[in-house]
Design a protein around this motif. Structure first.
Motif, PDB file in Angstrom:
ATOM      1  N   ALA A  30      29.757   7.254   1.549  1.00  0.00           N
ATOM      2  CA  ALA A  30      29.489   5.919   1.287  1.00  0.00           C
ATOM      3  C   ALA A  30      28.621   5.083  -0.078  1.00  0.00           C
ATOM      4  O   ALA A  30      28.622   3.794  -0.100  1.00  0.00           O
ATOM      5  CB  ALA A  30      29.308   4.924   2.353  1.00  0.00           C
ATOM      6  N   ALA A  31      27.685   5.706   0.359  1.00  0.00           N
ATOM      7  CA  ALA A  31      26.085   5.826  -0.777  1.00  0.00           C
ATOM      8  C   ALA A  31      26.496   5.361  -1.803  1.00  0.00           C
ATOM      9  O   ALA A  31      26.217   4.574  -3.114  1.00  0.00           O
ATOM     10  CB  ALA A  31      24.980   6.595  -0.559  1.00  0.00           C
ATOM     11  N   ALA A  67      19.088   9.993  -4.949  1.00  0.00           N
ATOM     12  CA  ALA A  67      19.942  11.093  -3.603  1.00  0.00           C
ATOM     13  C   ALA A  67      20.906  10.635  -3.156  1.00  0.00           C
ATOM     14  O   ALA A  67      20.370  10.431  -2.471  1.00  0.00           O
ATOM     15  CB  ALA A  67      19.334  12.539  -3.160  1.00  0.00           C
ATOM     16  N   TYR A  68      22.288  10.740  -3.594  1.00  0.00           N
ATOM     17  CA  TYR A  68      23.020   9.559  -2.705  1.00  0.00           C
ATOM     18  C   TYR A  68      23.285  10.063  -2.368  1.00  0.00           C
ATOM     19  O   TYR A  68      24.710  11.138  -2.165  1.00  0.00           O
ATOM     20  CB  TYR A  68      24.276   9.453  -3.956  1.00  0.00           C
ATOM     21  CG  TYR A  68      23.753   7.769  -4.536  1.00  0.00           C
ATOM     22  CD1 TYR A  68      23.483   6.410  -3.857  1.00  0.00           C
ATOM     23  CD2 TYR A  68      23.007   8.053  -5.302  1.00  0.00           C
ATOM     24  CE1 TYR A  68      23.030   5.378  -5.185  1.00  0.00           C
ATOM     25  CE2 TYR A  68      22.851   7.854  -6.703  1.00  0.00           C
ATOM     26  CZ  TYR A  68      22.397   5.844  -6.537  1.00  0.00           C
ATOM     27  OH  TYR A  68      22.039   4.862  -7.030  1.00  0.00           O
ATOM     28  N   LEU A  69      23.155  10.017  -0.513  1.00  0.00           N
ATOM     29  CA  LEU A  69      23.401  11.217   0.662  1.00  0.00           C
ATOM     30  C   LEU A  69      24.519  10.878   1.359  1.00  0.00           C
ATOM     31  O   LEU A  69      24.897  11.738   1.769  1.00  0.00           O
ATOM     32  CB  LEU A  69      21.819  11.427   1.902  1.00  0.00           C
ATOM     33  CG  LEU A  69      20.647  11.172   1.128  1.00  0.00           C
ATOM     34  CD1 LEU A  69      19.712  11.096   2.245  1.00  0.00           C
ATOM     35  CD2 LEU A  69      20.847  12.638   0.404  1.00  0.00           C
ATOM     36  N   ILE A 109      13.925   4.901  -6.782  1.00  0.00           N
ATOM     37  CA  ILE A 109      14.704   5.501  -5.413  1.00  0.00           C
ATOM     38  C   ILE A 109      14.536   6.205  -5.560  1.00  0.00           C
ATOM     39  O   ILE A 109      15.277   6.997  -6.491  1.00  0.00           O
ATOM     40  CB  ILE A 109      15.497   3.857  -5.971  1.00  0.00           C
ATOM     41  CG1 ILE A 109      15.382   2.711  -5.704  1.00  0.00           C
ATOM     42  CG2 ILE A 109      16.457   4.914  -4.642  1.00  0.00           C
ATOM     43  CD1 ILE A 109      14.499   1.814  -4.324  1.00  0.00           C
ATOM     44  N   SER A 110      14.760   7.078  -4.265  1.00  0.00           N
ATOM     45  CA  SER A 110      14.850   8.618  -4.659  1.00  0.00           C
ATOM     46  C   SER A 110      15.324   8.980  -3.938  1.00  0.00           C
ATOM     47  O   SER A 110      16.427   9.940  -4.218  1.00  0.00           O
ATOM     48  CB  SER A 110      13.583   9.109  -4.172  1.00  0.00           C
ATOM     49  OG  SER A 110      13.211   8.654  -2.524  1.00  0.00           O
ATOM     50  N   ARG A 111      16.449   8.222  -2.383  1.00  0.00           N
ATOM     51  CA  ARG A 111      17.650   8.118  -2.335  1.00  0.00           C
ATOM     52  C   ARG A 111      18.048   7.070  -1.235  1.00  0.00           C
ATOM     53  O   ARG A 111      17.217   5.897  -0.906  1.00  0.00           O
ATOM     54  CB  ARG A 111      16.546   9.298  -0.681  1.00  0.00           C
ATOM     55  CG  ARG A 111      16.052  10.968  -1.293  1.00  0.00           C
ATOM     56  CD  ARG A 111      15.340  11.939   0.188  1.00  0.00           C
ATOM     57  NE  ARG A 111      16.109  11.038   0.980  1.00  0.00           N
ATOM     58  CZ  ARG A 111      15.523  11.585   2.622  1.00  0.00           C
ATOM     59  NH1 ARG A 111      15.264  12.396   2.835  1.00  0.00           N
ATOM     60  NH2 ARG A 111      15.504  10.847   3.815  1.00  0.00           N
ATOM     61  N   LEU A 112      18.942   7.069  -0.806  1.00  0.00           N
ATOM     62  CA  LEU A 112      20.132   6.282  -0.157  1.00  0.00           C
ATOM     63  C   LEU A 112      20.897   7.009   1.126  1.00  0.00           C
ATOM     64  O   LEU A 112      22.286   7.531   0.444  1.00  0.00           O
ATOM     65  CB  LEU A 112      20.489   5.167  -1.178  1.00  0.00           C
ATOM     66  CG  LEU A 112      21.795   4.694  -0.608  1.00  0.00           C
ATOM     67  CD1 LEU A 112      20.932   3.130  -0.028  1.00  0.00           C
ATOM     68  CD2 LEU A 112      22.708   4.028  -2.126  1.00  0.00           C
ATOM     69  N   ASN A 113      21.022   6.481   2.035  1.00  0.00           N
ATOM     70  CA  ASN A 113      22.163   7.202   3.420  1.00  0.00           C
ATOM     71  C   ASN A 113      22.728   5.786   3.608  1.00  0.00           C
ATOM     72  O   ASN A 113      22.234   5.262   3.626  1.00  0.00           O
ATOM     73  CB  ASN A 113      20.903   7.938   4.067  1.00  0.00           C
ATOM     74  CG  ASN A 113      22.339   8.246   5.245  1.00  0.00           C
ATOM     75  OD1 ASN A 113      23.304   8.438   4.117  1.00  0.00           O
ATOM     76  ND2 ASN A 113      22.069   8.318   5.953  1.00  0.00           N
ATOM     77  N   LEU A 114      23.749   5.508   3.574  1.00  0.00           N
ATOM     78  CA  LEU A 114      24.255   4.324   4.305  1.00  0.00           C
ATOM     79  C   LEU A 114      25.750   5.003   5.337  1.00  0.00           C
ATOM     80  O   LEU A 114      26.026   6.224   5.184  1.00  0.00           O
ATOM     81  CB  LEU A 114      25.560   3.607   2.955  1.00  0.00           C
ATOM     82  CG  LEU A 114      24.888   2.839   2.228  1.00  0.00           C
ATOM     83  CD1 LEU A 114      25.642   1.910   1.765  1.00  0.00           C
ATOM     84  CD2 LEU A 114      23.718   1.754   2.874  1.00  0.00           C
ATOM     85  N   ALA A 115      25.033   4.521   6.837  1.00  0.00           N
ATOM     86  CA  ALA A 115      25.496   5.653   7.367  1.00  0.00           C
ATOM     87  C   ALA A 115      27.133   5.137   7.942  1.00  0.00           C
ATOM     88  O   ALA A 115      26.939   3.811   7.944  1.00  0.00           O
ATOM     89  CB  ALA A 115      24.582   5.674   8.989  1.00  0.00           C
ATOM     90  N   ASP A 116      28.191   5.961   8.949  1.00  0.00           N
ATOM     91  CA  ASP A 116      28.582   4.990   9.022  1.00  0.00           C
ATOM     92  C   ASP A 116      28.266   4.203  10.536  1.00  0.00           C
ATOM     93  O   ASP A 116      27.997   4.606  10.711  1.00  0.00           O
ATOM     94  CB  ASP A 116      30.741   5.744   9.493  1.00  0.00           C
ATOM     95  CG  ASP A 116      31.187   5.591  10.341  1.00  0.00           C
ATOM     96  OD1 ASP A 116      31.111   6.095  11.607  1.00  0.00           O
ATOM     97  OD2 ASP A 116      32.223   5.687   9.823  1.00  0.00           O
ATOM     98  N   SER A 117      29.387   3.402  10.315  1.00  0.00           N
ATOM     99  CA  SER A 117      28.889   2.129  12.039  1.00  0.00           C
ATOM    100  C   SER A 117      28.975   3.343  13.656  1.00  0.00           C
ATOM    101  O   SER A 117      28.412   3.017  14.390  1.00  0.00           O
ATOM    102  CB  SER A 117      29.220   0.924  12.337  1.00  0.00           C
ATOM    103  OG  SER A 117      30.328   1.104  11.780  1.00  0.00           O
ATOM    104  N   PHE A 118      29.845   4.184  13.473  1.00  0.00           N
ATOM    105  CA  PHE A 118      30.553   3.980  14.356  1.00  0.00           C
ATOM    106  C   PHE A 118      28.953   5.515  14.465  1.00  0.00           C
ATOM    107  O   PHE A 118      28.238   6.025  16.330  1.00  0.00           O
ATOM    108  CB  PHE A 118      30.903   5.260  14.754  1.00  0.00           C
ATOM    109  CG  PHE A 118      31.778   5.937  16.489  1.00  0.00           C
ATOM    110  CD1 PHE A 118      31.994   4.965  17.247  1.00  0.00           C
ATOM    111  CD2 PHE A 118      31.432   7.053  16.033  1.00  0.00           C
ATOM    112  CE1 PHE A 118      32.250   5.635  18.814  1.00  0.00           C
ATOM    113  CE2 PHE A 118      31.659   8.009  17.651  1.00  0.00           C
ATOM    114  CZ  PHE A 118      32.141   7.182  18.612  1.00  0.00           C
TER     115      PHE A 118
END
Length: 171
Positions: free
Chosen positions: A53-54, A48-50, A89-98
């Motif tokens: 960006a992910a 799951a690409y949350l 791999i079940s989940r990837l979250n790439l957060a915004d830097s701000f």
């Protein structure tokens, strides 16, 4: 009287600090020490690409993580290996830097690692690694937002996942 009690308590505390805690590795120490691998597989089909960006890293996740794992386990990979490492791999979250700098989100990679020998799973380890922390000051927010990027968070996640896998398997 009080001095003897204090010394007895102090020496008991020192001895208890030296006693190792329970092992969390399903492999025995000998198995973990002697384990050799012939293959590493990273499965991302059910991931799951949350965030959007992910999703942009969908095609890079498996090969990047596999390369990181091969580097971590380079001393244990060879044709004479009898086991496989299989990562799901079940989940990837790439957060915004701000959002990360302000504490609104954090990058995360979640999955499981299985050690398979002769077609049977002999050990399994759940993993959940994070990258990025909230800043404590306004200046820290500005600096964190400026120097961090999704690419940097992605590299940190894959590197941490591989390093923690090595620690868990070889402990």
């Amino acid at each position: 009287m009080y001095r003897r009690s204090f010394l007895a308590l102090a020496s008991a505390a020192t001895l208890s600090a030296c006693v190792p805690g329970p092992r969390s590795n399903p492999l025995s120490r000998a198995e973990a020490r002697n384990l050799r691998f012939n293959d590493i597989t990273v499965n991302t089909g059910g991931t799951a690409y949350l965030t959007n960006a992910a999703g942009e890293y969908r095609n890079q996740l498996a090969p990047t993580l596999e390369a990181e794992l091969r580097q971590e386990f380079s001393d244990r990979i060879g044709a004479d290996g009898t086991a496989q490492i299989i990562v799901d791999i079940s989940r990837l979250n790439l957060a915004d830097s701000f959002r990360t700098a302000t504490g609104g989100d954090q990058s995360r990679l979640t999955g499981s690692v299985r050690i398979v020998t002769g077609g049977a799973t002999v050990a399994s380890y759940p993993l959940d690694v994070t990258a990025g922390e909230a800043a404590e000051t306004r200046t820290g927010v500005l600096i964190g937002a400026a120097i961090n990027s999704r690419a940097r968070f992605f590299r940190r996640l894959t590197n941490s996942f591989a390093a923690e896998t090595y620690q868990l398997v070889t402990a």
